[in-house]
Design a protein around this motif. Structure first.
Motif, short mmCIF file in Angstrom:
data_model
loop_
_atom_site.label_atom_id
_atom_site.label_comp_id
_atom_site.label_asym_id
_atom_site.label_seq_id
_atom_site.Cartn_x
_atom_site.Cartn_y
_atom_site.Cartn_z
N GLY A 1 0.15 3.35 11.11
CA GLY A 1 -0.20 2.07 10.49
C GLY A 1 0.70 0.95 10.99
O GLY A 1 0.23 -0.11 11.40
N ARG A 2 2.00 1.22 10.97
CA ARG A 2 2.95 0.19 11.42
C ARG A 2 2.73 -0.16 12.89
O ARG A 2 2.84 -1.32 13.29
N LYS A 3 2.41 0.88 13.68
CA LYS A 3 2.20 0.64 15.11
C LYS A 3 0.97 -0.26 15.33
O LYS A 3 1.01 -1.18 16.14
N PRO B 1 1.41 -16.82 5.81
CA PRO B 1 2.38 -15.74 5.95
C PRO B 1 1.85 -14.46 5.29
O PRO B 1 1.29 -14.50 4.20
N LEU B 2 2.03 -13.38 6.04
CA LEU B 2 1.49 -12.09 5.58
C LEU B 2 2.66 -11.13 5.46
O LEU B 2 3.38 -10.90 6.43
N ILE B 3 2.87 -10.62 4.27
CA ILE B 3 3.98 -9.70 4.06
C ILE B 3 3.41 -8.33 3.76
O ILE B 3 2.55 -8.19 2.88
N VAL B 4 3.87 -7.32 4.52
CA VAL B 4 3.28 -6.00 4.37
C VAL B 4 4.34 -4.98 3.99
O VAL B 4 5.41 -4.93 4.60
N ARG B 5 4.02 -4.20 2.98
CA ARG B 5 4.86 -3.07 2.66
C ARG B 5 3.97 -1.84 2.66
O ARG B 5 3.03 -1.72 1.88
N LEU B 6 4.26 -0.93 3.61
CA LEU B 6 3.45 0.27 3.77
C LEU B 6 4.34 1.50 3.57
O LEU B 6 5.45 1.55 4.07
N GLU B 7 3.81 2.49 2.90
CA GLU B 7 4.50 3.78 2.78
C GLU B 7 3.43 4.86 2.70
O GLU B 7 2.31 4.59 2.32
N GLY B 8 3.81 6.07 3.04
CA GLY B 8 2.92 7.20 2.79
C GLY B 8 2.18 7.70 4.02
O GLY B 8 2.64 7.53 5.15
N THR B 9 1.01 8.30 3.77
CA THR B 9 0.26 8.99 4.83
C THR B 9 0.01 8.11 6.05
O THR B 9 -0.49 6.99 5.93
N ASN B 10 0.35 8.62 7.23
CA ASN B 10 0.14 7.94 8.52
C ASN B 10 0.83 6.58 8.58
O ASN B 10 0.32 5.65 9.22
N VAL C 1 -5.77 3.35 8.34
CA VAL C 1 -7.05 2.73 7.94
C VAL C 1 -6.79 1.33 7.40
O VAL C 1 -7.47 0.36 7.75
N LEU C 2 -5.78 1.25 6.54
CA LEU C 2 -5.39 -0.05 5.97
C LEU C 2 -5.07 -1.05 7.08
O LEU C 2 -5.59 -2.16 7.10
N ALA C 3 -4.24 -0.61 8.04
CA ALA C 3 -3.80 -1.51 9.11
C ALA C 3 -4.99 -1.99 9.93
O ALA C 3 -5.09 -3.18 10.24
N ARG C 4 -5.90 -1.09 10.25
CA ARG C 4 -7.07 -1.50 11.02
C ARG C 4 -7.92 -2.51 10.25
O ARG C 4 -8.42 -3.47 10.82
N ILE D 1 0.83 -1.20 0.00
CA ILE D 1 0.00 0.00 0.00
C ILE D 1 0.86 1.25 0.00
O ILE D 1 1.78 1.39 0.81
N PHE D 2 0.56 2.12 -0.93
CA PHE D 2 1.17 3.44 -0.90
C PHE D 2 0.09 4.40 -0.43
O PHE D 2 -0.82 4.74 -1.18
N GLY D 3 0.19 4.79 0.84
CA GLY D 3 -0.88 5.58 1.44
C GLY D 3 -0.93 6.98 0.90
O GLY D 3 0.01 7.75 1.04
N GLY D 4 -2.03 7.32 0.25
CA GLY D 4 -2.26 8.68 -0.20
C GLY D 4 -3.57 9.08 0.40
O GLY D 4 -3.66 9.43 1.58
N ILE D 5 -4.62 8.96 -0.40
CA ILE D 5 -5.97 9.19 0.12
C ILE D 5 -6.32 8.07 1.09
O ILE D 5 -6.94 8.27 2.12
N LEU D 6 -5.92 6.85 0.72
CA LEU D 6 -6.09 5.72 1.65
C LEU D 6 -4.95 5.80 2.66
O LEU D 6 -3.79 5.62 2.33
#
Ligand code: GDP
Ligand code: MN
Length: 391
Positions: A359-361, A346-355, A329-332, A320-325
């Motif tokens: 999200g990581r927390k 196995p769940l692999i997550v790559r997050l970047e961007g807004t908040n 929100v994604l993490a929840r 996910i590249f967080g912009g409007i999303l």
């Protein structure tokens, strides 16, 4: 939205194109009556499924006696049909069309599509009818004739003559005129019903010299369905992949693929890039899933659920590249889905961007076991590693 052959023929028939008399049946009890209503012998028995190539898969039969109609229809109805276009599991046949059989003198191919390279509605005509048009295009492209249409001017009579007068041997005047009328008709249908495809293959010249549509395929552009509401009743959800139907309900853009890596991404471009990177890492995506820019927590949850319903999936990559999303929100959404479905994969997550920090927390504070990747390449490698570890 694809239509069944019987529905497409109904539309062609109403526009004045000649079609065989026929009767749709959905239960075995209806079969015997049909030979009394429909002219024959011969009769043609046809599986009504959205896939083409039915002739090759045994989904089109010709019968010469009433008992043969019964055997053929019983043989097809309620069974699965495998054609070159269905994949090896085939598709369920819930409806069968029984028609009067006609004697064919010649078979043509005729269709209207939008040619993407010229962005114009285009009529395609070929004297090599009855065969798969893709094969004709490969083996004898000179047998495929095209006429681009200026949408402002519409279909012009000279364009019909351009196509029909190229036939060798030529057609006699009466069937030639009928053929040109069919061309004008399918152009009108194409435009008024917002089609992306109107195809007649074969368009037959019968032994009596009549032009008749023996097969028909119509696809309506989904983006125009808001103004084609009467056509919505022709939709047959049974023909769709159940996961694709579920995704549609939640406005998720989901397409089933052949691999075993479930992927959830926001944005179609990023989703395509993610597919590429998964493949580069030596794995195969099980799906394309674009949750879109403004996805809600509920949509994310549903997205994860859809991926998990696919039994082939062995690992999930969320990119996910967080912009409007926003990433929180994604993490929840992911955490909610995990609680609901008890993810063991196995769940692999790559997050970047807004908040992204929030999200990581949220992911860290959950009991979810997941692997965090710092970038997309690492994410894909982690996924591929999970798969190979499992063998
Ligand atoms: P598809 O294989 O799914 O495209 O199914 P079609 O409806 O095109 O049927 C396959 C083939 O069956 C056609 O190409 C025709 O050659 C043949 N066919 C269909 N209807 C008739 C008919 O009424 N009479 C005869 N003789 N052949 C037919
Ligand atoms: Mn056909």
């Amino acid at each position: 939205m694809k239509l069944h052959e019987y529905q497409a023929k109904d539309i062609l028939g109403k526009s004045g194109i000649r079609i065989p008399n026929g009767q749709l049946i959905t239960t075995a009890e209806q079969i015997t009556k049909v030979t009394k209503i429909i002219n024959g012998p011969p009769w043609v028995i046809k599986a009504q499924v959205h896939a083409g190539g039915r002739g090759k898969g045994g989904g089109v039969r010709v019968a010469h006696y009433p008992y043969e109609v019964v055997t053929a229809a019983e043989d097809i109805l309620g069974k699965r049909l495998v054609t070159p276009q269905t994949g090896k599991n085939g598709v369920a046949v819930n409806q069968v069309l029984i028609e009067e059989g006609v004697e064919i003198d010649r078979e043509y191919y005729l269709s209207m599509i939008v040619d993407r390279s010229t962005a114009k509605p285009t009529m395609i005509f070929s004297p090599a009818g009855g065969m798969e048009i893709e094969e004709v295009a490969q083996e004898s492209p000179e047998l495929i004739l095209k006429q681009h249409v200026d949408p402002e001017a519409g279909w012009m009579p000279y364009q019909g003559r351009n196509l029909v007068y190229k036939l060798d041997p030529p057609l006699s005047p009466a069937p030639a005129r009928q053929l040109m009328a069919v061309m004008a008709n399918i152009y009108r249908i194409f435009v008024t019903l917002d089609c992306s495809l109107v195809e007649i293959n074969p368009l037959a010249i019968t032994k009596e010299g009549k032009v008749m549509a023996l097969d028909a395929k119509i696809t309506i552009d989904d983006n125009a369905l808001f103004r084609q509401k009467e056509l919505l009743q022709l939709d047959d959800p049974k023909e769709k992949d159940p996961l694709e139907s579920m995704a549609e309900k939640y406005r998720l853009n989901y397409i089933r693929l052949d691999g075993n890596i479930g992927a959830m991404v926001n944005g179609a471009g990023l989703a395509m890039a993610t597919m590429d990177v998964i493949k580069l890492a030596g794995a195969e995506p099980a799906n394309f899933l674009d949750v879109g820019g403004g996805a809600s927590e509920e949509m994310i949850t549903k997205g994860v659920e859809i991926i998990l319903k696919d039994r082939r999936v062995k690992a999930i990559l969320i990119n996910i590249f967080g912009g409007i999303l926003r990433c929180d929100v994604l993490a929840r959404g992911v955490v909610a889905a995990a609680k609901k479905t008890n993810i063991r994969l196995p769940l692999i997550v790559r997050l970047e961007g807004t908040n992204v920090k929030e999200g990581r927390k949220i992911l860290r504070d959950s009991e979810l076991k997941f692997l965090v990747a710092k970038d997309l390449a690492e994410a894909a490698e982690l996924v591929a590693k999970q798969i190979s570890r499992k063998g």
